[in-house]
Design a protein around this motif. Structure first.
Motif, PDB file in Angstrom:
ATOM      1  N   ALA B 206       0.832  -1.201   0.000  1.00 45.72           N
ATOM      2  CA  ALA B 206       0.000   0.000   0.000  1.00 45.72           C
ATOM      3  C   ALA B 206       0.865   1.249   0.000  1.00 45.72           C
ATOM      4  N   ILE B 207       0.171   2.363  -0.132  1.00 50.34           N
ATOM      5  CA  ILE B 207       0.806   3.675   0.008  1.00 50.34           C
ATOM      6  C   ILE B 207       0.225   4.320   1.264  1.00 50.34           C
ATOM      7  N   LEU B 208       1.092   4.835   2.133  1.00 48.79           N
ATOM      8  CA  LEU B 208       0.630   5.530   3.345  1.00 48.79           C
ATOM      9  C   LEU B 208       1.146   6.963   3.306  1.00 48.79           C
ATOM     10  N   ILE B 209       0.218   7.922   3.402  1.00 46.43           N
ATOM     11  CA  ILE B 209       0.606   9.340   3.350  1.00 46.43           C
ATOM     12  C   ILE B 209       0.601   9.943   4.755  1.00 46.43           C
ATOM     13  N   ILE B 210       1.687  10.621   5.091  1.00 46.60           N
ATOM     14  CA  ILE B 210       1.793  11.372   6.350  1.00 46.60           C
ATOM     15  C   ILE B 210       1.916  12.855   5.977  1.00 46.60           C
ATOM     16  N   GLY B 211       1.089  13.694   6.607  1.00 45.65           N
ATOM     17  CA  GLY B 211       1.036  15.102   6.223  1.00 45.65           C
ATOM     18  C   GLY B 211       1.882  16.020   7.090  1.00 45.65           C
ATOM     19  N   ASN B 212       1.766  17.306   6.805  1.00 39.86           N
ATOM     20  CA  ASN B 212       2.526  18.362   7.478  1.00 39.86           C
ATOM     21  C   ASN B 212       2.250  18.435   8.989  1.00 39.86           C
ATOM     22  N   GLU B 213       3.265  18.872   9.733  1.00 36.19           N
ATOM     23  CA  GLU B 213       3.212  18.954  11.195  1.00 36.19           C
ATOM     24  C   GLU B 213       1.993  19.732  11.708  1.00 36.19           C
ATOM     25  N   GLY B 214       1.705  20.867  11.102  1.00 34.43           N
ATOM     26  CA  GLY B 214       0.627  21.704  11.614  1.00 34.43           C
ATOM     27  C   GLY B 214      -0.684  21.537  10.863  1.00 34.43           C
ATOM     28  N   ASN B 215      -0.579  21.307   9.554  1.00 33.69           N
ATOM     29  CA  ASN B 215      -1.773  21.368   8.711  1.00 33.69           C
ATOM     30  C   ASN B 215      -2.232  20.028   8.153  1.00 33.69           C
ATOM     31  N   GLY B 216      -1.489  18.972   8.439  1.00 39.52           N
ATOM     32  CA  GLY B 216      -1.891  17.661   7.936  1.00 39.52           C
ATOM     33  C   GLY B 216      -1.688  17.533   6.437  1.00 39.52           C
ATOM     34  N   ILE B 217      -2.497  16.679   5.829  1.00 39.93           N
ATOM     35  CA  ILE B 217      -2.357  16.392   4.400  1.00 39.93           C
ATOM     36  C   ILE B 217      -2.961  17.528   3.579  1.00 39.93           C
ATOM     37  N   SER B 218      -2.281  17.913   2.492  1.00 40.82           N
ATOM     38  CA  SER B 218      -2.700  19.105   1.745  1.00 40.82           C
ATOM     39  C   SER B 218      -3.941  18.840   0.888  1.00 40.82           C
ATOM     40  N   LYS B 219      -4.690  19.911   0.675  1.00 39.67           N
ATOM     41  CA  LYS B 219      -5.976  19.830  -0.033  1.00 39.67           C
ATOM     42  C   LYS B 219      -5.875  19.125  -1.384  1.00 39.67           C
ATOM     43  N   GLU B 220      -4.787  19.398  -2.113  1.00 39.38           N
ATOM     44  CA  GLU B 220      -4.635  18.896  -3.491  1.00 39.38           C
ATOM     45  C   GLU B 220      -4.713  17.372  -3.572  1.00 39.38           C
ATOM     46  N   ILE B 221      -4.381  16.687  -2.485  1.00 36.69           N
ATOM     47  CA  ILE B 221      -4.330  15.227  -2.586  1.00 36.69           C
ATOM     48  C   ILE B 221      -5.363  14.513  -1.699  1.00 36.69           C
ATOM     49  N   ILE B 222      -6.136  15.295  -0.943  1.00 31.03           N
ATOM     50  CA  ILE B 222      -7.129  14.685  -0.048  1.00 31.03           C
ATOM     51  C   ILE B 222      -8.048  13.723  -0.819  1.00 31.03           C
ATOM     52  N   ASP B 223      -8.495  14.137  -2.011  1.00 28.76           N
ATOM     53  CA  ASP B 223      -9.450  13.326  -2.768  1.00 28.76           C
ATOM     54  C   ASP B 223      -8.863  12.017  -3.281  1.00 28.76           C
ATOM     55  N   LEU B 224      -7.555  11.940  -3.284  1.00 29.26           N
ATOM     56  CA  LEU B 224      -6.907  10.720  -3.777  1.00 29.26           C
ATOM     57  C   LEU B 224      -6.767   9.655  -2.686  1.00 29.26           C
ATOM     58  N   ILE B 225      -7.104  10.022  -1.441  1.00 30.48           N
ATOM     59  CA  ILE B 225      -7.003   9.075  -0.322  1.00 30.48           C
ATOM     60  C   ILE B 225      -8.242   8.191  -0.275  1.00 30.48           C
ATOM     61  N   GLN B 226      -8.031   6.881  -0.383  1.00 29.80           N
ATOM     62  CA  GLN B 226      -9.165   5.947  -0.333  1.00 29.80           C
ATOM     63  C   GLN B 226      -9.483   5.537   1.107  1.00 29.80           C
ATOM     64  N   HIS B 227      -8.466   5.543   1.968  1.00 31.49           N
ATOM     65  CA  HIS B 227      -8.644   5.061   3.346  1.00 31.49           C
ATOM     66  C   HIS B 227      -8.052   6.051   4.345  1.00 31.49           C
ATOM     67  N   PRO B 228      -8.842   7.025   4.785  1.00 32.61           N
ATOM     68  CA  PRO B 228      -8.339   7.905   5.846  1.00 32.61           C
ATOM     69  C   PRO B 228      -8.205   7.111   7.146  1.00 32.61           C
ATOM     70  N   ILE B 229      -7.110   7.323   7.855  1.00 34.33           N
ATOM     71  CA  ILE B 229      -6.832   6.511   9.042  1.00 34.33           C
ATOM     72  C   ILE B 229      -6.368   7.419  10.185  1.00 34.33           C
ATOM     73  N   THR B 230      -6.812   7.081  11.405  1.00 34.03           N
ATOM     74  CA  THR B 230      -6.625   7.957  12.564  1.00 34.03           C
ATOM     75  C   THR B 230      -6.058   7.163  13.742  1.00 34.03           C
ATOM     76  N   ILE B 231      -5.250   7.829  14.543  1.00 33.03           N
ATOM     77  CA  ILE B 231      -4.821   7.241  15.824  1.00 33.03           C
ATOM     78  C   ILE B 231      -5.665   7.893  16.916  1.00 33.03           C
ATOM     79  N   PRO B 232      -6.713   7.211  17.379  1.00 27.17           N
ATOM     80  CA  PRO B 232      -7.576   7.865  18.362  1.00 27.17           C
ATOM     81  C   PRO B 232      -6.872   8.006  19.710  1.00 27.17           C
TER      82      PRO B 232
END
Lengths: 256, 256
Positions: B206-232
């Motif tokens: 798979a491909i796993l995307i990690i975003g920016n320290e303050g702002n997370g993943i950038s808008k331009e690629i949000i739509d390309l993410i099939q599986h958003p994943i969270t550490i609750p």
């Protein structure tokens, strides 16, 4: 905006003596003897106000940040020129808000000895300690016991890296061998030759020890560890950063 | 020990011109134009020799460290006075061994597009990038694709924090939206409002995307993410450090 037009009733110019006193708080020795430390930025101000406003001794701002401080008129406020502010700030890019806070390291008696305790053995890097406190807070670990030789939690880099978690955590410094030898909770320790954290669960109420960046857990307490635990690797990496390793183990502890 | 007594055949005094050239490598612009960068210390020397000795352009030492370098006589060696060494070193406590290395950022064509790829979107802090590379190496992730605005991997603080993992990892910098839109592997992204990583497994390849320290993943690629994943989280912490979050997700990815 000039501070003469401010709505804040109490705003004094920062005196040279106070400026010198704050500068002295840059050193650990002076922080220890005075019982105060420094934190900077609006975000930290908001967090400490939410959790423990009584620990704020006073706040220093500049003309630029005075407007923000109007929402915090219950605190003693001093205004500094940009030059003066640069002298008291520890940041490369000073944000114009500096808090002087009362140190509040807890006594061992404040610990709940039947609940999770994260134990730090000789953590040296302030960024690592701050990040560990931030991670523990995320996973709801409220008690952190540090060996006496662990870096001071009021070191400015710890304060900054902890992102406010410092204020929400019960932090104790003390004699680690003595403390551990008296505990009834099961004791886990992060080690290179332990059982895999993927096959061994950490008990719901337990003590987890994280050791020094380079040398791991110290000899004096190795024998007190009942459950050595390891994060096995797949690659060629020689080690994990201690804050990352702690994060992975906390995730397993709280969530598995 | 004087270097005149050394067993090393080739040891030249560091010239002023070479000293200036190395000092210029402290700046990103010069590193980019010259295609070289700096790494320091005996440990890094051992690691680069084990993995990719051909990338060593030359080594600078001092009288004190010359003895160590006798085991590396196949490389061009220059000797500097303590004063000169301090001028070329980027460390607060220079260790007397400085390597000048050839930059080797890979082309996209070098990627194996059917195997795990860690994608970094606008990571800004060099310590974070170095720690992420170190953690990926630990978990056997060999491919890291960085957005163009991610901090340069040859930044000295990245080199130091990566603990040698930089040399063992295939690192690519490129146009992230373009790259992601062409991939067939499932795409996971670390986000605040995704599915819990404790209930959702990350696919073996798979491909796993990690975003920016303050702002997370950038808008331009949000739509390309099939599986958003969270550490609750369980506590009051507002966020996790990005390298810690990446470590927890890599642990889940590779080990669950």
């Amino acid at each position: 905006m000039s501070y003469k037009n401010s709505n804040i009733v109490q705003v004094e110019k920062l005196s040279i003596n106070k400026l010198k006193w704050i500068r002295n708080l840059h050193s650990k020795k002076f922080r220890d003897s005075e019982g105060f430390y420094i934190a900077e930025g609006e975000k930290i101000l908001r967090e400490i106000v939410a959790v423990d406003p009584s620990s704020i001794n006073f706040i220093v701002c500049t003309k630029t940040t005075l407007e923000i401080l109007e929402n915090y008129s219950e605190f003693d406020l001093f205004i500094a020129s940009p030059n003066e502010f640069e002298r008291i700030s520890l940041l490369k890019a000073p944000q114009g808000i500096l808090l002087v806070l009362k140190s509040k390291i807890s006594a061992v008696s404040s610990l709940n000895l039947t609940e999770n305790i994260l134990v730090l053995d000789n953590i040296q890097d302030p960024g690592n300690l701050g990040t560990i406190l931030r991670t523990a807070d995320w996973f709801g670990i409220k008690q952190v016991y540090c060996s006496k030789n662990t870096v001071e939690c009021y070191n400015p880099r710890v304060v900054q890296a902890s992102m406010g978690s410092l204020f929400r955590t019960n932090i104790i410094y003390g004699d680690l061998p003595e403390f551990l030898s008296q505990q009834k909770l099961p004791i886990y320790g992060a080690m290179l030759n332990g059982q895999s954290c993927y096959s061994q669960k950490i008990a719901k109420n337990a003590i987890l020890i994280i050791g020094n960046e380079g040398n791991g857990i110290s000899k004096e307490i190795i024998d007190l560890i009942q459950h050595p635990i390891t994060i096995p690797g797949d690659g060629n990496g020689e080690s994990l950063n201690v804050a990352v390793a702690c994060g992975i183990l906390l995730s397993h502890w709280v969530k598995s």
